[in-house]
Design an enzyme around this catalytic site. Sequence first.
Site, mmCIF file in Angstrom:
data_model
loop_
_atom_site.group_PDB
_atom_site.id
_atom_site.type_symbol
_atom_site.label_atom_id
_atom_site.label_comp_id
_atom_site.label_asym_id
_atom_site.label_seq_id
_atom_site.Cartn_x
_atom_site.Cartn_y
_atom_site.Cartn_z
ATOM 1 N N LEU A 114 -35.976 -48.718 59.958
ATOM 2 C CA LEU A 114 -34.985 -48.422 59.394
ATOM 3 C C LEU A 114 -34.262 -46.876 58.742
ATOM 4 O O LEU A 114 -33.840 -46.535 57.648
ATOM 5 C CB LEU A 114 -35.818 -49.000 57.772
ATOM 6 C CG LEU A 114 -36.188 -50.724 57.621
ATOM 7 C CD1 LEU A 114 -36.989 -50.786 56.450
ATOM 8 C CD2 LEU A 114 -35.525 -50.970 57.858
ATOM 9 N N LYS A 142 -31.786 -39.870 72.767
ATOM 10 C CA LYS A 142 -33.129 -39.586 71.778
ATOM 11 C C LYS A 142 -34.051 -38.676 72.101
ATOM 12 O O LYS A 142 -33.937 -37.860 73.077
ATOM 13 C CB LYS A 142 -34.102 -41.649 71.795
ATOM 14 C CG LYS A 142 -34.977 -41.739 73.548
ATOM 15 C CD LYS A 142 -35.410 -43.136 73.302
ATOM 16 C CE LYS A 142 -37.057 -43.465 72.449
ATOM 17 N NZ LYS A 142 -37.521 -43.862 72.480
ATOM 18 N N PHE A 194 -40.322 -54.665 77.753
ATOM 19 C CA PHE A 194 -39.988 -53.620 76.489
ATOM 20 C C PHE A 194 -40.505 -52.480 77.243
ATOM 21 O O PHE A 194 -41.475 -52.249 75.577
ATOM 22 C CB PHE A 194 -40.286 -54.490 75.489
ATOM 23 C CG PHE A 194 -40.234 -56.233 75.655
ATOM 24 C CD1 PHE A 194 -39.380 -57.196 75.123
ATOM 25 C CD2 PHE A 194 -40.970 -57.205 76.794
ATOM 26 C CE1 PHE A 194 -38.805 -57.906 75.435
ATOM 27 C CE2 PHE A 194 -40.310 -58.540 77.135
ATOM 28 C CZ PHE A 194 -39.194 -58.950 75.966
ATOM 29 N N LEU A 195 -39.619 -51.270 77.924
ATOM 30 C CA LEU A 195 -40.109 -49.843 77.579
ATOM 31 C C LEU A 195 -39.764 -49.346 76.619
ATOM 32 O O LEU A 195 -37.536 -49.528 76.931
ATOM 33 C CB LEU A 195 -40.579 -49.523 79.029
ATOM 34 C CG LEU A 195 -41.013 -50.908 79.969
ATOM 35 C CD1 LEU A 195 -41.377 -49.671 80.942
ATOM 36 C CD2 LEU A 195 -42.439 -50.422 79.252
ATOM 37 N N SER A 204 -31.402 -44.665 59.131
ATOM 38 C CA SER A 204 -30.178 -44.366 59.587
ATOM 39 C C SER A 204 -29.868 -43.398 60.170
ATOM 40 O O SER A 204 -31.031 -42.298 59.169
ATOM 41 C CB SER A 204 -29.365 -44.643 57.543
ATOM 42 O OG SER A 204 -29.914 -44.226 56.673
ATOM 43 N N GLY A 205 -28.873 -43.145 60.717
ATOM 44 C CA GLY A 205 -28.200 -42.538 61.000
ATOM 45 C C GLY A 205 -27.075 -42.136 61.787
ATOM 46 O O GLY A 205 -25.951 -43.546 61.758
ATOM 47 N N CYS A 261 -30.334 -49.492 76.975
ATOM 48 C CA CYS A 261 -30.740 -50.640 76.780
ATOM 49 C C CYS A 261 -29.717 -51.548 75.982
ATOM 50 O O CYS A 261 -29.168 -52.155 75.775
ATOM 51 C CB CYS A 261 -32.282 -51.301 76.698
ATOM 52 S SG CYS A 261 -33.519 -50.435 77.570
#
Length: 428
Positions: free
Chosen positions: A256, A325, A154-155, A258-259, A266
């Site tokens: 939460l 990201k 869960f990386l 938005s974008g 993943c």
Amino acid sequence: MHISVIGSGYVGTTVAACFAELGHEVTAIDIDEDVVTTLNEGKAPINEPGLEDLLANHAGDRLEATTSYDAVPESDATFLAIGTPSNTDGSIDLSALEAAAEATGEALAEKPERHLVVIKSTVTPMSIGEVLEPAVLRGANDNENIEVGMNPEFLREGSAVSDFMHPDKVVYGTRSEWATERLHEVFEPLLEQHDADIIETDPATASMIKYANNAFLASKISLVNDLGNICKEFGLDAYEVMDAVGLDDRISEQFLRSGVGWGGSCFPKDVNAIIAAAREEGYDPALLEATVEINDRQPERMLDLLEKHADLEGARIAVLGLAFKPQTDDIRNSRAIPTIESLQERGAEVVAYDPVAIDPMRERFPEIEYAGSAADALADADGTVVVTDWDEFAALDEEFDAMKNGVVVDGRRIIQRRDGIIYEGLTF
């Protein structure tokens, strides 16, 4: 313990380095000799905060990389962390992982003691028993001392080392008490340092936990983006709305914002894979299909907003942010890719900038211009779109004055509204 980690990509390298940090002796195995050399030099083959420090500390000591499977039978457990890329229908390609599973079995064929082979790769529940476990046992000539388990990761890219060392949960997917205990021995040094929930279940359920986890988060983001789009139509600030919604402890404040949507290795792969697996079983996962559809629409909505203020035919448009990201150079499924493609289709000339992801994006789009800084990208631009929320973009101010036409469409709410620019937030 002595642990073998097969596969030195994003997950495998992080897991190997973190196991070494926990005090285990680790052998990282990969077919790419350049990657092996890089690891043995104590360098990271990927951009991930904190990873290179761990490799520099442990390479040549508790961590050794090799192309050979010779260390597998000498180890106490073997983790398979081979990539499972998407096929055109969204299903996952197991061929490389299956080959590694069989090679692992071959290395263990003569081992007289019990040995646990742990699948770390993200795979669909049925593929464990139908493809991967048979591959290991086939290679091992059905050695009864070999057991196959599942331990999903869960990386998050950009915080993978921290996520490993401070997990919310650790999932053991096994079929025997011995295998569960072996996994606990592997993670005991971590659990002594950090309190985390332990889930003990079977391998298929462990796999489904990973898919459900990512599908839920992706759906939450797409729902928030859909609500944000509605807020934009009403002239409302979606962030103000969702700040209030997040105070409900049934919802929480996370995810939460938005974008322009989610990307990476993943969420897209896992959501498409579970959709494909569900369809194969005859079930239509309508909500997950809508999750993908909403995500795919967001870059187009961003450019529609830009086109309200600028004629894109022949326009010079700056794209700020190329990685999917911040804190990573990974461009896989980055929202910058469909953004650039659509800008080209609309006749724009693209100039792009990212602090670390220019080189991988240049391989994808060699024909566009790349700037050495955000300021260089903005100079003489007819408009700009913000795709990745790097902190340095929040500090931009006077740099916008050099734009020919100061239209800024912010897909991440990272830019401050200011005099002298036409500012459009994607959902606010």
